[in-house]
Scaffold this active site. Structure first.
Site, PDB file in Angstrom:
ATOM      1  N   SER A  74       6.443  86.555  47.346  1.00 19.09           N
ATOM      2  CA  SER A  74       7.689  86.625  46.556  1.00 19.09           C
ATOM      3  C   SER A  74       7.704  85.741  45.315  1.00 19.09           C
ATOM      4  CB  SER A  74       8.882  86.251  47.429  1.00 19.09           C
ATOM      5  OG  SER A  74       9.173  87.285  48.318  1.00 19.09           O
ATOM      6  N   LYS A  77       8.007  87.574  42.169  1.00 21.11           N
ATOM      7  CA  LYS A  77       9.265  88.205  41.737  1.00 21.11           C
ATOM      8  C   LYS A  77       9.814  87.569  40.461  1.00 21.11           C
ATOM      9  CE  LYS A  77      10.645  89.412  46.498  1.00 21.11           C
ATOM     10  NZ  LYS A  77      11.407  88.944  47.667  1.00 21.11           N
ATOM     11  N   TYR A 199       5.012  97.224  44.306  1.00 27.11           N
ATOM     12  CA  TYR A 199       5.582  95.954  44.788  1.00 27.11           C
ATOM     13  C   TYR A 199       4.647  95.281  45.798  1.00 27.11           C
ATOM     14  CZ  TYR A 199       8.573  92.939  47.625  1.00 27.11           C
ATOM     15  OH  TYR A 199       9.082  91.882  48.343  1.00 27.11           O
ATOM     16  N   TYR A 251      16.383  82.152  48.441  1.00 23.63           N
ATOM     17  CA  TYR A 251      17.218  83.026  49.295  1.00 23.63           C
ATOM     18  C   TYR A 251      18.463  82.304  49.801  1.00 23.63           C
ATOM     19  CZ  TYR A 251      12.626  84.963  49.014  1.00 23.63           C
ATOM     20  OH  TYR A 251      11.439  85.386  48.545  1.00 23.63           O
ATOM     21  N   VAL A 269       6.477  84.112  51.226  1.00 23.37           N
ATOM     22  CA  VAL A 269       6.085  83.993  52.640  1.00 23.37           C
ATOM     23  C   VAL A 269       4.584  83.732  52.822  1.00 23.37           C
ATOM     24  CG1 VAL A 269       8.001  85.291  53.661  1.00 23.37           C
ATOM     25  CG2 VAL A 269       5.920  86.503  52.969  1.00 23.37           C
TER      26      VAL A 269
HETATM   27  O1  DON Z   1       8.332  92.051  50.807  1.00 24.79           O
HETATM   28  C1  DON Z   1       7.880  91.247  51.593  1.00 24.79           C
HETATM   29  O2  DON Z   1       8.337  91.160  52.715  1.00 24.79           O
HETATM   30  C2  DON Z   1       6.750  90.327  51.158  1.00 24.79           C
HETATM   31  N1  DON Z   1       5.740  91.034  50.452  1.00 24.79           N
HETATM   32  C3  DON Z   1       7.261  89.214  50.305  1.00 24.79           C
HETATM   33  C4  DON Z   1       8.409  88.480  50.927  1.00 24.79           C
HETATM   34  C5  DON Z   1       8.478  87.057  50.562  1.00 24.79           C
HETATM   35  O3  DON Z   1       7.553  86.424  50.127  1.00 24.79           O
HETATM   36  C6  DON Z   1       9.751  86.413  50.877  1.00 24.79           C
HETATM   37  N2  DON Z   1       9.627  84.988  50.659  1.00 24.79           N
HETATM   38  N3  DON Z   1       9.878  84.025  51.176  1.00 24.79           N
END
Ligand code: DON
Length: 330
Positions: A74, A77, A199, A251, A269
């Protein structure tokens, strides 16, 4: 978490020793768990821990595993949002994605009830919409365009981790569901599967803590990479991006983050966090054990310590502010 109210003394203000202490103070902290909803992320070494700090005048300070590669997830983003703002302009982006903190988990299936848009570009629904905006403009060249900008911010050519990408592509049904709902409310226009695939690819770009620090320093340096001198992002897009990083970047932890750390930042993540101290420096951390909200536990702790020790909180009285403004005052 009291701010650093004492002016730094010569003995206490060695950045190297402060970064090194932030690392050693958290090294034994094994709290948290690896993300496992993307199977490949559960296979990483949980013990890795790196910190990097890059200043707008090109200085780099690192501790631990700052050159270990992991997927950006993320954190991407923020940078892709900056790109989308530049491609179609602020108003066109705002029509499709808001800028309000959602107070919900990053993968929540929820839209702003007043607008029917995703709450903000830092949660999955918003980020998938932003990937759709880039795809609308660049078509089949969208991933290469993203990769080029993120590479420009890092100051080196980045690559993608094929196995993490495949792992998420095989299991990412929740994001596909979000994609179809976005299509239903008109936030996405193109073929949903292609946008969600884009994405997944952007999330699978490999970086190091050093890369994240340099990428943060590029934003801190109003879009110009301090090391290469390349103007990677436009000034106004950077300002808008930093605002949503500050209010939404971690978040449903964003309020606590703003209160205690006070630095625009984005977590992922994969275990990375990228922070930006405007006009001063970028910070990158990597440690893959996460809290329940998806933020790196040692990363958050290291940011708190660095923020306090170096007076980086945006509202800290010892944050001397913009080097740009100071150049007029000195
Ligand atoms: O979309 C997802 O679930 C992952 N590719 C990225 C999510 C993410 O990194 C949320 N962060 N803390």
């Amino acid at each position: 978490m009291e701010g650093n109210l004492k002016p730094p003394t010569e003995n206490s203000f060695g950045i190297e020793s402060i970064v090194s202490a932030a690392h050693s103070n958290q090294l034994a902290n094994q709290a948290g768990a690896l993300a496992d909803y993307i199977p490949e992320l559960a296979a990483v070494d949980p013990n890795r821990f790196g910190i990097a700090l890059a200043t707008v005048d090109g200085k780099l300070v690192t501790a631990g595993d700052a050159d270990h590669h992991f997927t950006i997830q993320s954190v991407s983003k923020a940078f892709v949002y900056c790109l989308a703002l530049e491609l179609v302009g602020r108003d066109a982006v705002l029509k499709r994605v808001g800028v309000e903190p959602s107070g919900d988990a990053f993968n929540a299936i929820v839209f702003d009830p007043h607008t029917n848009r995703p709450f903000n570009p830092m949660v999955n629904a918003g980020a998938i919409t932003v990937a759709g905006i880039v795809r609308d403009v660049a078509g089949a060249g969208a991933f290469e365009m993203m990769l080029d900008r993120l590479s420009g911010a890092a100051g080196r050519r980045l690559t993608m981790d094929e196995s993490v990408y495949k792992s998420e592509a095989e299991t990412g049904h929740r994001n596909r569901a979000i994609g179809h709902l976005l299509r239903n409310v008109g936030a996405l226009q193109g073929p949903v599967d292609e946008v969600v695939d884009l994405y997944f690819r952007q999330c699978s770009i490999l970086v190091t803590a050093t890369d994240l620090a340099r990428m943060g320093a590029t934003l801190a340096n109003i879009g110009e990479n301090p090391t290469t001198g390349r103007q990677v992002f436009e000034l106004t897009a950077v300002r808008n991006t930093l605002a949503v990083m500050f209010t939404c970047g971690t978040y449903d932890f964003s309020g606590s983050w703003a209160y205690d750390v006070g630095i625009p930042a984005k977590s992922g993540v994969g275990g990375g966090i990228c922070g930006v101290v405007n006009r001063q420096l970028g910070i990158g951390t990597y440690s893959p054990r996460l809290d329940t909200k998806g933020n790196s536990i040692r990363g958050v702790a290291a940011f708190r310590e660095l923020g306090d020790e170096l007076g980086l909180h945006v509202f800290d009285c010892s944050n001397v502010g913009s080097t740009y403004m100071r150049s007029f005052l000195d």
